[in-house]
Design an enzyme around this catalytic site. Structure first.
Site: not given
Ligand code: DX5
Ligand code: ZN
Length: 229
Positions: A8, A33, A35, A37, A71, A73, A142, A184
């Site tokens: 990620s 990956h 992310d 948000m 991903h 969110m 998750m 994840d």
């Molecule tokens: C959390 C994200 C993850 C996050 C994982 O909301 O979707 O992808 O970056 O990070 P680690 O591996 O540090 O838990």
């Molecule tokens: Zn993620």
């Protein structure tokens, strides 16, 4: 079983993102990956299609494009999907709670030329899968509540992975295509074997990889653990 490591980039150095992506793929990662948000669906704000487009030429492994696994969110989710497809996303996944109409959102992703995934928060039941298996390329479980990197793995995710693996295997046995089972949140070298044993084949890891000085050492350690399965 093919295991994929998906760092990620949330935990990468954003000031050197292209270099970070090249380095982590050169260190043995398979998938990037990404992310996204929005400060609405989750209380954090990260990166969007422009950054995906900027990262795309750096996501190369052994001279070939490596998949960018977006991903989402965000809520609402539909409006932004074509933008990520144009920006070079390969896989786009979203949370069912963030879509007004899950089947339509999955269709939009496929029509945009991407693979489609559905994401399950720790408290989201798997029954959303009941009528959707043939529409999916990826199921993402998750193992933390989404929003931040660096959280601790929630052990209940193991039972959920097993249940999702059983659904995928039954789907394949009935003639359906393979569906990736991704996990994840809080994945590290010291818990990845149990997570793989529960049925995951694609492992997101942010802080465990980007927080270490030697990415290859972490990825090799993860693969060694998975190799023992
Ligand atoms: C959390 C994200 C993850 C996050 C994982 O909301 O979707 O992808 O970056 O990070 P680690 O591996 O540090 O838990
Ligand atoms: Zn993620």
């Amino acid at each position: 079983m093919t295991f994929r490591i998906a760092p990620s980039i949330l935990s990468a150095d954003f000031a050197r993102l292209g270099e970070e992506v090249r380095n982590v793929l050169a260190a043995g990662a398979d998938v990037v990956h990404f992310d996204v948000m929005d400060n609405h669906y989750v209380p954090n704000l990260t990166i969007g299609p422009m950054v995906c487009e900027a990262v795309r030429p750096h996501a190369v492994k052994d001279g070939k494009p490596a998949p960018i696994d977006v991903h989402l969110m965000v809520r609402p989710v539909d409006r932004i999907i074509p933008d990520f497809a144009k920006a070079g996303a390969d896989i786009i996944s979203f949370h069912p709670e963030a879509s007004e109409h899950i089947d339509r959102t999955l269709g939009l992703i496929r029509e945009s030329g991407c693979k489609a995934g559905l994401v399950f928060n720790p408290a989201t039941p798997l029954h959303y899968l009941d009528h959707l298996m043939d529409r999916l390329d990826l199921i993402l479980i998750m193992s933390v509540n989404p929003g931040f990197g660096g959280q601790t793995f929630i052990p209940e995710a193991l039972a959920k992975l097993k249940a999702a693996r059983a659904r995928i295997d039954a789907h394949r046995a009935a003639g359906g295509r393979d569906i990736w089972l991704e996990v994840d949140g809080g994945v590290k070298a010291d818990n990845i074997r149990a997570i793989g044993a529960a049925g995951a084949d694609t492992f997101v890891a942010g802080s465990a990889i980007f927080g270490a000085p030697d990415y290859r050492a972490v990825i090799d350690a993860m693969r060694a653990e998975l190799g023992a399965l």
